[in-house]
Design an enzyme around this catalytic site. Structure first.
Site, mmCIF file in Angstrom:
data_model
loop_
_atom_site.group_PDB
_atom_site.id
_atom_site.type_symbol
_atom_site.label_atom_id
_atom_site.label_comp_id
_atom_site.label_asym_id
_atom_site.label_seq_id
_atom_site.Cartn_x
_atom_site.Cartn_y
_atom_site.Cartn_z
ATOM 1 N N HIS A 81 1.081 -0.873 -0.201
ATOM 2 C CA HIS A 81 0.151 -0.245 0.004
ATOM 3 C C HIS A 81 1.055 1.199 0.153
ATOM 4 O O HIS A 81 1.660 1.716 1.321
ATOM 5 C CB HIS A 81 -1.100 0.554 1.167
ATOM 6 N N ASP A 101 2.228 -7.252 2.305
ATOM 7 C CA ASP A 101 1.207 -6.435 3.135
ATOM 8 C C ASP A 101 1.534 -5.222 3.405
ATOM 9 O O ASP A 101 1.160 -4.687 4.525
ATOM 10 C CB ASP A 101 0.283 -6.656 3.027
ATOM 11 N N GLY A 118 -3.235 -2.724 9.484
ATOM 12 C CA GLY A 118 -1.841 -2.672 9.210
ATOM 13 C C GLY A 118 -0.415 -2.498 9.456
ATOM 14 O O GLY A 118 -0.353 -2.230 10.844
HETATM 15 O O1 DOR Z 1 -4.132 -4.305 7.930
HETATM 16 C C1 DOR Z 1 -4.348 -4.173 6.816
HETATM 17 N N1 DOR Z 1 -4.264 -2.941 6.256
HETATM 18 N N2 DOR Z 1 -5.061 -5.248 6.115
HETATM 19 C C2 DOR Z 1 -5.322 -4.697 4.990
HETATM 20 O O2 DOR Z 1 -5.868 -5.618 4.290
HETATM 21 C C3 DOR Z 1 -5.564 -3.429 4.434
HETATM 22 C C4 DOR Z 1 -4.516 -2.954 5.011
HETATM 23 C C5 DOR Z 1 -4.351 -1.104 4.846
HETATM 24 O O3 DOR Z 1 -4.518 -0.821 3.615
HETATM 25 O O4 DOR Z 1 -4.143 -0.478 5.812
HETATM 26 ZN ZN ZN Z 2 -6.143 -6.541 2.564
#
Ligand code: DOR
Ligand code: ZN
Length: 426
Positions: free
Chosen positions: A62, A305, A324
């Protein structure tokens, strides 16, 4: 500009081999392999004792831009990627606006071209606004440069919408990356549902929330013939379901993150919001099943991730913190320490899961180290250890549950298109 990498040990997934060789890079491409290469006017890189790999690829990151630049930008996220040994990454569309139309994809590609340290491959949204209702303009997204579709961060609750999306993706030969979460089962949950959630008084997210949707999406992939990639597998049941789907010959692939193969829900006991992630950290049985899935090939890819969050967003009560973990700068160390040095994966298997396999799933011509290939390379020092210090992260996201851990295996140089974009300074 020529680069001559001397004395390294090459790990080459395409040749299924590990061997000592020098590598000459010229005009942004891999030019020559061979021992004792000499070249006038080449910049010499001493890789003695080091591992030379195809540039690592993160299939799931991200970057937060556009819209959440306080948490990360394409510039800072790709800098973190370079420092972590990644030469390419695929970025998720849960930005603001959501990458559900070609202009957002073009914006990301332009920004990456101007100020990005590594190659960026955008992922387009499956549905408009990732609301799970109407399909996005999927063909237009592909045309603009999207390499896959996902509504990551959210699950498409409506099976009919996911079914149509898979049919459409199959028609235009694109993979669908599924974030599997039954949001009625996970609602308001902050951590894995089990012993520790009871102990801590936090609402739990049961393993079934993931497994119900893994099951559904495997069934839909079987019906549609879709190339389905399951993101961040966290439970033993999911690993079993994916193993069975593969045994039936379905075009299903899967990824696991370093946090899910390393940490358990016990980690949440200090209420450190850096342990809050979706899917949540699970039990020791789950961690062991994920490791076994990596080992037997059920799980094809290791992806970070990478989910950076501005510090003030995480400095709240556990229930209110966003999900996240900032993962790009700890991934190689965790793979080497937890999987390679423990004998779960050979160095070649670990490298495959971070290069050739993600490249194949995304359909990008990266992840190999053959003559004529793009000169994207990662050099790591397997003998060096380093303590994780979030204060030294170049990502804006310092949200890591690994602070203070000693990790073995340090990326020391990252080369993208024949240019050194990161060099370890100690
Ligand atoms: O922990 C996560 N953060 N899982 C997700 O699916 C999305 C991500 C985020 O965009 O912060
Ligand atoms: Zn995810």
């Amino acid at each position: 500009m020529k680069l001559l990498i001397k004395g390294g040990t090459l790990i080459s997934p395409d040749q299924k081999e590990i061997f000592s060789t020098d590598v000459l890079i010229a005009d942004g491409k891999v030019a020559v392999f061979g021992n004792n290469l000499e070249m006038d006017r080449a910049f010499i890189i001493d890789a003695g004792g080091k591992l030379v790999l195809p540039g690592l690829i993160d299939l799931h990151a991200h970057l937060r831009e556009p819209g959440f630049e306080d948490s990360e930008t394409i510039a800072t996220g790709t800098m973190a990627a370079a420092k972590g040994g990644f030469t390419s990454l695929a970025c998720m569309p849960n930005t603001n606006p959501v990458a559900d139309n070609s202009s957002v994809i073009s914006f990301i590609l332009n920004k990456a071209r101007q100020g990005g340290k590594v190659n960026v491959f955008p992922i387009g949204a499956i549905t408009a606004g990732s609301r799970g209702e109407e399909l996005a303009e999927m063909a237009g997204l592909k045309e603009a440069g999207a390499v896959a579709f996902s509504d990551d961060g959210r699950c498409i609750s409506n099976a009919a919408v996911m079914y149509r999306a898979m049919q459409y993706a199959t028609m235009i030969n694109m993979p669908v990356i599924a974030h599997c979460e039954d949001t009625r089962l996970s609602a308001q949950g902050a951590m894995h549902e089990g012993y520790y959630s009871t102990l801590l008084g936090l609402k739990g997210i049961p393993a079934a929330a993931e497994e119900v949707m893994v099951t559904r999406d495997i069934i839909l992939a079987g019906e549609t013939g879709c190339r389905l990639h399951i993101a961040h597998v966290s439970t033993e049941g999911s690993v079993q379901l994916i193993r069975q789907a593969k045994a039936r010959g379905l075009r299903v692939t899967a990824e696991a993150t370093p946090h899910h193969f390393t940490l358990t829900d016990r980690e949440v006991t200090g209420y450190n919001t850096s342990t809050k992630v979706n899917p949540p950290l699970r039990t020791l049985e789950d961690v062991n099943a994920v490791r076994q899935g990596l080992r037997d090939g059920t799980i094809d890819v290791i992806a970070t991730d990478h989910a950076p969050h501005a510090q003030e967003k995480k400095e709240v009560e556990y229930e209110n913190a966003p999900f996240g973990i900032s993962g790009l700068e700890t991934a190689v160390g965790l793979v080497w320490t937890e999987l390679v040095n423990t004998g779960i994966l050979s160095p070649l298997e670990a490298v495959e899961k971070m290069t050739a396999n993600p490249a194949r799933i995304l359909g990008i011509s990266k992840g190999i180290l053959a003559k004529g290939a793009d000169a994207d390379l990662t050099i790591i020092d397997p003998a060096r250890t380093e303590k994780v210090d979030p204060a030294r992260f170049v990502s804006k996201g310092r949200n890591t549950p690994f602070a203070g851990r000693m990790l073995a295996g340090v990326p020391v140089m990252t080369i993208v298109g024949g240019k050194i974009v990161f060099e370890y300074a100690g």
